[in-house]
Design an enzyme around this catalytic site. Structure first.
Site, short mmCIF file in Angstrom:
data_model
loop_
_atom_site.label_atom_id
_atom_site.label_comp_id
_atom_site.label_asym_id
_atom_site.label_seq_id
_atom_site.Cartn_x
_atom_site.Cartn_y
_atom_site.Cartn_z
N HIS A 1 -8.12 -4.47 -1.76
CA HIS A 1 -6.82 -4.00 -0.82
C HIS A 1 -6.19 -5.21 -0.48
O HIS A 1 -4.86 -5.29 0.28
CB HIS A 1 -7.45 -2.62 0.14
N ASP A 9 -9.56 -3.05 -5.54
CA ASP A 9 -9.25 -2.30 -4.45
C ASP A 9 -9.95 -0.61 -4.09
O ASP A 9 -10.31 -0.12 -5.36
CB ASP A 9 -7.72 -2.49 -4.60
N SER A 45 1.28 -0.87 -0.13
CA SER A 45 0.12 0.14 -0.23
C SER A 45 1.03 0.62 -0.33
O SER A 45 1.94 1.54 -1.04
CB SER A 45 -0.88 -0.47 1.36
#
Length: 758
Positions: free
Chosen positions: A725, A690, A605
């Site tokens: 995600h 995501d 991320s």
């Protein structure tokens, strides 16, 4: 008062599991020698180049002009908001097929690693039951099942809760009741996640939030806790923030078109969602809403917050007229969280003046009259506060390490002054993690979770009167795990500006030589003031037991060393995050923990942004890199307010509509700085659904790398087409992802076995 976290680019939660069992060391050594102790060298770069060619994304030049500066994005076409464009999907599938083909020669190794990781898990287990009212509540896992069961048993006694309280089991124990079986609910879904499971105050109903795509848009169902029958119609299109306001009302939050939590609603059970009352609408698109119940359950708190500012409303759940009342005002630069006990609200306040926060109390009937309970301290950061009838537990950080300090409070109704004579809980490991667990408000028992990189997650009940601590649950680790075989250390690296950067280190003492020849995986994050504490993760042992050293670099931009640590790694100081990571790597090499030829790195991320930045800056320093769902197209994303989270992120990265921020962000944005140079072996992952980092960012990054890089090293892209995600949702499916990642790292280092492991 557990902090309300906005929906940032969060790292994955550390896996909670798992406690030691003994195994003969000599047998383990023999297995390692037969399986992985002898390794061939890495294959030459040209051997990868001789494989079937990877997918080549077509170029469709698009000029992006800002501040008179022209950027050409050849792969802008890969962004498809509907996620249904056939050309885009075909390209993603081609990348997945290529990755599978390249990794096919280590598929057996991947399967072996998966079997190892899974073999450490006690598949049929329960967590530490929590006594609430007349029931013990807990989660159960079953052999072979991906998801948990939510269960409870009646409490057979009216005795007060103590640290020695144990849920009765056996033939004479009250019957277990399964409230909700996620395995049943997940049938027919590729992805399944419950983001909230809330029991009503009278223990008769349960509200749970369900996501079946990975896009973090939830549907909430209310069921009868005994029969499982649905109560009313589901609430659709909401966040996972839900709380009970009495036994017949729910409060929940919905999002706007860019998935910003912007409205809070009151729902009366069995009424239609269309008739729900909007309690507050946050119109400032840099602010997002969060919802939390006080530990006393008498008040709900709605926080509206940006990166620098937050203010709070409260709702009295006992009143018939349920409306929000201002608790703390909206003042730029003042950040607050709140809870309640007796006739006082307790408020943690942060500002430029008291940047590590102070704790104050105010009467319910005069919230402007505050008394300082814990003043601001230069070296101690208040992280969270947990209230009880007679006590307060303060979770703090000092010198980068968590600590828990306990204070006894005056009787309810008495005046409250500055807290004195706190008792601090002692912890053993040199580097560790301590997290609050839900505790019973009307007791003197604090429950917390302790772990380190060699200590499996351990749930403790701590008597705040006597100081007695009782271990309630330590997650078992099967497969011969023995904590005494492992070493954890805390080391410091000097940054270029002299700042000392802490690092947490794990290795197996009988395998590591510390002469520069050991392989290493170095992990980093460094954003949003998030602390990447050294928790236990059972899957990590599959590398460490192959002689790897595992290190977490606690770089600036995180929150490990206090608020200023975060502020020195954001906005126009963001590059400190990247140079800190490089300085940590060079320190480890200089001190013989590894070499460039054995150094692998990993980040996810916002940590994926870290990976992309350091690979552009120092590609020579690393042998392999894994960038998970990486935020790599910084400038383009932050210029587009229609993308989820962008507006809320301007206080983290800067607003590139302003020239100074535009050029600074452009100078490190990974996609904008990919160059015609040699790169190490790289694995990039993404999730099609995501909502935090759009799949197109890593897709564009890989396409540009393929076009420009001058080496023949591995470059693989793996996109989960049915997840978001946090990748796949099942507990074993997640282990498969770890096994794949580790197989990639071992392949990149040439550490594939000469013969099957025994």
């Amino acid at each position: 008062m557990l902090r309300l976290l906005p929906r940032h680019l969060l790292p994955p939660r550390a896996h909670r599991a798992i406690s030691p069992t003994a195994s003969p060391l000599s047998r383990r050594r023999a297995l390692l020698l037969l399986g992985f102790g002898c390794c061939r060298g890495p294959p030459p770069a040209h051997s990868y180049a001789s494989m079937a060619p990877p997918p080549v994304a077509k170029k469709v030049p698009r000029q992006l002009v800002d501040h008179g500066d022209v950027r050409v994005d050849n792969y802008y076409w890969l962004r498809d908001d509907s996620r249904s464009d056939p050309d885009v999907l075909a390209h993603l599938r081609a990348e997945n097929d290529y990755t599978a083909a390249v990794m096919s020669d280590v598929k057996q190794l991947e399967d072996e690693i998966y079997a190892e990781i899974r073999g450490r898990i006690k598949e049929d287990d329960i967590d530490a039951p929590l006594r609430k009212g007349q029931y013990y509540y807990y989660e159960r896992t079953l052999t072979g099942k991906e998801y948990v069961q939510h269960c409870r048993r009646p409490v057979p006694t009216d005795a007060p809760i103590t640290v020695h309280d144990v849920m009765p089991t056996g033939p004479d124990a009250p019957d277990e009741h399964i409230i909700l079986d996620e395995n049943v609910k997940a049938e027919g879904h590729d992805y399944y996640s419950i983001g909230a499971f809330k029991v009503s105050p009278n223990n008769k109903l349960v509200a749970y939030a369900e996501d079946t795509k990975g896009d973090e848009i939830y549907t909430v169902y209310v069921i009868d806790a005994e029969s499982g029958e649905y109560v009313g119609q589901p609430l659709k299109g909401i966040t996972s923030d839900i709380e009970w306001a009495g036994d017949d009302h729910l409060v929940y939050i919905t999002m706007d078109s860019i998935l910003r939590p912007d409205k809070v609603w009151l729902h009366k059970l069995e009424s239609d969602q269309s008739s729900d009352a909007c309690l507050y609408h946050e119109k400032d698109d840099t602010f997002s809403l969060g919802l939390q119940a006080s530990e006393s359950k008498k008040y709900l708190f709605v926080e509206s917050g940006s990166k620098n500012t937050s203010f709070i409303f409260y709702l009295d759940t006992s009143k018939q007229n349920k409306e929000l009342v201002v608790l703390t005002p909206r003042v730029y630069g003042i950040d607050t969280t709140a809870s309640h006990r007796g006739n006082h609200f307790f408020i943690t306040r942060r500002s430029d003046e008291f940047y590590n926060s102070e704790l104050v109390a105010c009467p319910l009937d005069n919230v402007a009259e505050t008394t300082v309970l814990l003043p601001h301290r230069e070296s101690v950061k208040i992280q969270e506060v947990q209230l009880f009838d007679n006590h307060i537990a303060v979770y703090e950080r000092e010198n980068g390490l968590p600590k828990v300090t306990l204070y006894r409070l005056p009787a309810i109704g008495e005046s409250i002054g500055q807290l004195q004579g706190g008792r601090t809980i002692d912890f053993i490991d040199p580097t560790y993690a301590v997290d609050p667990e839900e505790s019973e408000f009307h007791s003197s028992v604090l429950r917390f979770n302790y772990s380190s990189m060699r200590t499996p997650p351990s749930v403790y009940d701590y008597d705040m009167d006597s100081g007695v601590s009782v271990l309630k649950k330590i997650k078992p680790v099967l497969g011969g795990f023995d904590a005494s075989n492992y070493v954890t250390e805390r080391k410091w690296a000097a940054a270029a500006d002299g700042t000392q950067i802490p690092m947490s280190v794990l290795y197996r003492k009988d395998l590591v030589k510390l002469d520069g020849s050991d392989p290493m995986l170095l992990y980093g994050y460094g954003s949003y003031e998030i602390c990447i504490d050294p928790t236990f993760r059972g899957s990590r042992l599959s590398l460490v037991d192959r002689g790897f050293i595992y290190v977490i670099a606690h770089i600036r931009g995180g929150g490990e060393m206090g608020r200023k640590w975060y502020e020195d790694g954001k906005l126009l100081k963001k590059k400190n995050t990247f140079t800190d990571f490089i300085d940590c790597a060079e320190h480890l090499i200089k001190n013989k923990y590894c070499s460039k030829e054995k150094l692998c790195i990993n980040g996810r991320s916002a940590g994926g942004l870290l990976m992309g930045a350091v690979l552009n800056m120092r590609p020579d320093l690393f042998k392999a890199a894994v960038a998970g769902v990486p935020f790599v197209d910084v400038v383009t994303t932050m210029l587009d307010p229609t993308i989820p989270l962008t507006t809320a992120e301007w206080e983290e990265w800067g607003d590139p509509r302003k020239e100074e921020y535009y050029y600074y962000m452009k100078s490190y944005s990974p996609v904008d700085n990919v160059a015609a140079q040699e790169y190490p072996n790289i694995l990039v992952t993404a999730g099609l659904n995501d909502p935090r980092v759009m799949y197109s960012e890593p897709a564009k990054y890989v396409a540009k790398l393929r076009d420009l890089k001058t080496d023949g090293n591995l470059l693989l892209f793996k996109c989960e087409l049915g997840a978001g995600h946090f990748s796949k949702s099942g507990r074993f499916e997640k282990l498969q992802e770890d096994a794949f990642t580790y197989a990639f790292i071992l392949k990149a280092l040439g550490m594939t076995p000469k013969m099957a492991s025994v």
